[in-house]
Scaffold this active site. Structure first.
Site: not given
Ligand code: C5P
Length: 220
Positions: A29-32, A95
């Site tokens: 995943a990512n930090r959005s 994102a």
């Protein structure tokens, strides 16, 4: 019919991160946080638009009064976007993970004598570019976001052309700005007329200004 400059208009917004499974219990995943996308959906709703909100697993809850389509992966997000078109405008604030694990495991990958698994990645579909390059049925206004850490206006201007979208909302997400996950945003709006540098503002105010610009662009 509701009131407001966007009454009778349908606007689609993507938001949040995507989760790309490694196996049934693990993901990439990512930090959005989804904060800017949620604020934008609320601002469009406040101007009278019917809003379809296609969101990955964000930390910020979706606003009331919009149609929420929850998704996990980029592939699901693309399918949900296509299912919610046509729209007068589409804003891609998600994102999206650039890659997914090619052939995620159906069962939990066990720690074992083989050592750590080698994950082979596959490229995800570019949802923004797919919609921006649609022939018939393309929303009249297609807006992308660009998270950059340097040369913001130059990179975003190139991205606008590469993706085929009408506008790019570029933001500087270098760690020192505290923007990713924070309450404020500093954006540069890239249109065919050039680059407009906006002051640093609360994400809610960036959303209000952007929604007002969208209403202006869609005005008959
Ligand atoms: O290429 P980059 O990821 O920087 O582009 C960002 C813009 O493209 C955002 O508007 C994002 O929502 C959109 N995007 C997308 N699908 C992808 C990757 C990015 O819609 N797979």
């Amino acid at each position: 019919l509701g009131a407001g400059p966007l009454a009778g208009r349908h606007v689609l917004v993507t938001s949040g991160p995507t989760h790309e499974p490694i196996d049934p219990v693990r993901y990439i995943a990512n930090r959005s946080s989804g904060a800017q996308g949620a604020a934008l959906a609320a601002a469009l709703r406040d101007l009278g638009a019917r809003v379809s909100f296609v969101t990955g697993p964000a930390t910020v809850p979706p606003p009331h009064g919009v149609t929420v389509a929850p998704v996990q992966t980029a592939a699901e997000m693309l399918a949900a976007v296509e299912a919610h078109l046509p729209a007068d405008a589409a804003v891609f604030a998600a994102a999206v993970a650039d890659w997914r694990v090619d052939g995620a495991a159906a069962q939990k990958i066990k720690k074992g004598a083989d050592g750590p698994p080698a994950l082979r990645m596959a490229e995800n579909p570019d949802i923004l570019a797919t919609v921006a390059r649609m022939g018939a049925g393309r929303p009249a206004l297609v807006v992308g976001f660009a998270a950059e850490t340097e040369h913001v206006a130059e990179h975003a201007t190139a991205k606008r052309l590469r993706k085929g979208c009408d506008w790019i909302v570029a933001n500087d997400v270098s760690p020192a700005t505290g923007i990713m996950g924070g309450a404020e945003n500093a954006v540069t709006l890239i249109t065919d007329a050039g680059a407009e540098v906006w002051p640093r503002l609360p994400k809610s105010e960036v959303a209000r200004r952007l929604a007002a610009r969208i209403a202006e662009a869609l005005a008959p």
